[in-house]
Design an enzyme around this catalytic site. Structure first.
Site: not given
Length: 741
Positions: A286-288
């Site tokens: 996932s992104d942050y």
């Protein structure tokens, strides 16, 4: 640096079959790796499995957080973000490898977007070189420095097609065109990973952001996207497919809502397309904080719902937030997820770690880190690649290149001696003190008898004009004025969307004041996006687009200004006349009423032109080129056939230079409306004065087909136009027909 030296140091572009089309040798793999994974999975507790799905961030300085050592000893930490430096990495890695029960190593990641310590031009700048060997070289050097620092995973390349210059992250990608960005994707993956990302000096790549992140409404970062499946498949998917074909090891899901389903929970893109259609067997991160943000998106009411949605869709590793860690065990008890789903995510992560050779080579060589960082040859390559990335937008009266023996030169502008901003956003561990500014380089380049006057004139964003007088006085007392203006590094990149594309602050007024002195003026632009510079384009005799050129940016700028390098870059993105034109891109549809200045009731504006300031593919040279002899190997082919398109390119000027010859195709009439033209090939060539070369391009189903009404890819019978030229507006034309079978 002489052009011959550059050509010797940059690998020649293959003219018939570009190297970026070839698939690399597969990394060491096979049944043995799967058997090792099976053995580990049988031994792992549920807590240890969930631990492999967790990535936590370290301090921005590179230090691991104290809690991460405890998690590593317990086998509960799969990856870290930002922990770097060989000694720091090894300290945390020892806790995992030497003190945990199963000794599974940690995967260390860091954002290495356009260099680790040796900083190259921002990706949008690199794309301007239209030169796959340069892209590969930059990524290869970045990989060498990154791996020396103990980091084995970069969150690059960014492959988002961007048609709206308001979006700050346009700086991090290859521009507006799927064909060009696909070439960029393959070359960068090869540079980072080589034939095997387990090889010394190579690192694991990550194709991001999956997908359509660059289509954010209003150009506002993180915003909603509504994109049809056809547009996804024809515009936004191709660069990612090119990365898969090149062997990229990981993907990152994007922040955006995509057609009502956030990308981090989008089963269609993550599972149906990526895994089932494309057979991708690496893992997705996932992104942050992206998984927890599913709650804010409104498709989950709590962390458990967010974790269930993301894991079920196909996100294997969670970056920073801890919804998996906090809720997966309970979700398993409640039969909301299955053991098989957790095991599959763990399998994908372990597969990549094994392919990376982390189990056999978990530690970095602390003695080698310094010797492999910011090497002389790496800086030389950064200088070459930066100069190849620069675009000469205007050169009225042949003002450029400048003589090195001028009596006096004025260097003006807030970016003329700015070491920090020349590095651009997301500049890894690049250091301002290592950077060369234009003023530094100009002083070292010209004859000792030349007087250099420097005046900042104004700051980048404030409204103070008190230093204009100093700047105009320097210009009046000089033979030429070089005005270096643009954005600060923080004005593009993530969370840096703008409502205006004008030069910020009082910089335009500064240019006007300098031009008004009557001194010939060269405007040097540093920016991370297309900017609207209508007055400058009309009134300044010379304009050089340098983007944010990196550590050696100043030297590269001076190389071009003084003619040691003949600029050959081309725009990978359209420059609008004003922000009101965006989104603007060359491969648009025609509409039923294309713009006609003689007819009010056509697709245009009432208060300005609809045409761009500078078109996609635009770029000038200090020499001139001529195209002739356009021929097709066949005027009629079957729908599964191909043909060759050939053209002669001749340097008709008086100095050696590079031309980027661009091939565009238009399907004249089809069941689905088609773009007015589509880039379908390009070649960058170096020619001596008077030299001529015949270039050949191949066109086949992949360039001629489209997704039909049933969303099946096909090549439809009919007439096609071929256009070859130096940019997307000019060139030679021919036509051929695809026949019914």
């Amino acid at each position: 640096m002489r052009l011959a030296t550059l050509n010797a140091l940059i690998i020649a572009v293959c003219l018939i079959t570009p190297s970026w089309l070839s698939k690399p040798v597969a990394a060491a793999d096979g049944p043995e790796i799967e058997r090792r994974i099976d053995s580990l999975l049988k031994q792992m507790t549920l807590e240890e499995k969930i631990g492999q799905l967790q990535q936590l961030d370290g301090e921005w300085t590179g230090l691991a957080r104290p809690e991460q050592f405890d998690l590593a000893r317990r086998g509960l930490l799969g990856s870290t973000l930002n922990v770097r430096g060989a000694r720091r990495v090894n300290e945390l890695q020892r806790a995992a490898v030497e003190q945990s029960r199963l000794k599974i190593p940690i995967l260390f990641g860091f954002d290495v977007i356009h260099g680790y310590r040796t900083i190259f031009p921002i990706p949008l700048g690199q794309a301007s070189s239209w030169d796959p060997p340069s892209w590969e070289k930059a990524a290869s050097i970045a990989a060498l420095e990154t791996s020396a620092a103990g980091v084995r995973w970069t969150f690059a390349p960014m492959l988002d097609i961007a048609r709206d210059a308001r979006w700050g992250r346009i700086a991090e990608g290859g521009g507006e065109d799927p064909y060009l960005v696909s070439a960029f994707a393959a070359a960068q993956v090869r540079g980072y990973q080589g034939n095997s990302y387990a090889s010394p000096g190579k690192i694991l790549g990550c194709a991001k952001h999956w997908v359509a992140y660059g289509a954010a409404e209003a150009g506002r970062d993180y915003n909603t996207t509504e994109v049809s499946e056809r547009t996804l498949r024809e515009i936004y998917f191709p660069p990612f497919k090119a990365a898969v074909d090149a062997g990229v090891g990981t993907f990152m899901s994007s922040f955006n809502d995509l057609n009502g389903i956030p990308a981090t929970a989008n089963q269609f893109t993550l599972d149906q397309v990526l895994r089932k259609e494309w057979k991708f067997d690496g893992f997705v991160v996932s992104d942050y904080d992206g998984i927890r943000e599913l709650i804010v998106h409104g498709i989950a009411s709590d962390e458990a719902g967010a974790a269930q949605a993301a894991l079920s869709a196909g996100v294997d590793m969670e970056m920073v937030s801890r919804t998996y860690n906090n809720t997966l065990a309970d979700l398993l008890k409640r039969n909301k997820i299955s053991v098989a789903a957790i095991d599959e995510a763990v399998r994908r992560i372990l597969r990549v770690k094994l392919r990376l050779g982390l189990f056999e080579r978990p530690y970095a060589d602390e003695s080698a880190e310094q010797s492999l960082t910011l090497r002389t040859d790496s800086r030389a390559a950064a200088r070459q690649i930066a100069s190849r990335s620069m675009v000469l937008l205007k050169n009225e009266g042949g003002l450029l290149p400048l003589s090195k023996n001028l009596d006096a030169i004025a260097v003006i502008g807030p970016l003329a001696d700015n070491k920090r901003d020349i590095l651009g956003s997301w500049s890894g561990d690049g250091r301002a003190e290592d950077a060369v500014t234009p003023l530094d380089a100009i002083k070292s380049r010209i004859a000792g008898s030349t007087r250099i006057s420097y005046a900042g004139g104004c700051d980048i964003i404030d409204s103070n004009k008190s230093n204009f007088e100093e700047a105009t006085r320097a210009a009046r007392e000089s033979k030429v004025a070089i005005v270096v203006v643009g954005e600060s590094a923080e004005m593009s990149g993530e969370a840096a969307s703008r409502t205006s594309l004008d030069l910020p602050g009082k910089q335009l007024e500064l240019i006007k004041a300098v031009v008004s002195t009557g001194t010939p003026t060269v405007v040097v632009l540093m920016n991370g996006r297309p900017i609207s510079i209508g007055w400058v384009a009309e009134n300044a005799p010379a304009i050089l687009e340098t983007w944010f050129a990196g550590t050696e940016g100043g030297n590269a700028i001076a190389d071009v200004l003084f003619g040691d390098v003949n600029p050959g870059g081309k725009l990978p993105v359209t420059f609008p006349r004003s922000v009101g034109q965006v989104p603007i891109y060359y491969n648009h549809k025609n509409t039923g009423r294309p713009a006609d200045p003689k007819d009010k009731y056509t697709s245009k504006y009432i208060d300005g032109p609809s045409t761009p300031l500078y078109p996609f593919g635009w770029g000038l040279s200090y020499t001139k080129f001529q195209l002739s002899g356009l021929t097709l190997s066949s005027r009629k082919i079957p729908s599964n056939g191909s043909l060759d398109v050939s053209v002669d390119v001749r340097n008709v000027g008086d100095r050696a230079g590079d031309e980027v010859v661009q091939l565009y195709v238009h399907d004249v009439a089809a069941a689905i409306t088609r773009p007015v033209k589509q880039l379908s090939g390009f070649q960058r060539v170096t020619l001596q004065p008077g030299e001529q070369r015949r270039l050949t391009f191949s066109l086949g189903p992949s360039q001629l087909g489209f997704y039909n009404r049933d969303m099946r890819f096909e090549v439809e019978p009919g007439v096609f136009k071929v256009m070859i030229g130096p940019n997307s507006l000019e060139g030679l034309e021919a036509s051929f027909e695809v026949d019914k079978e």
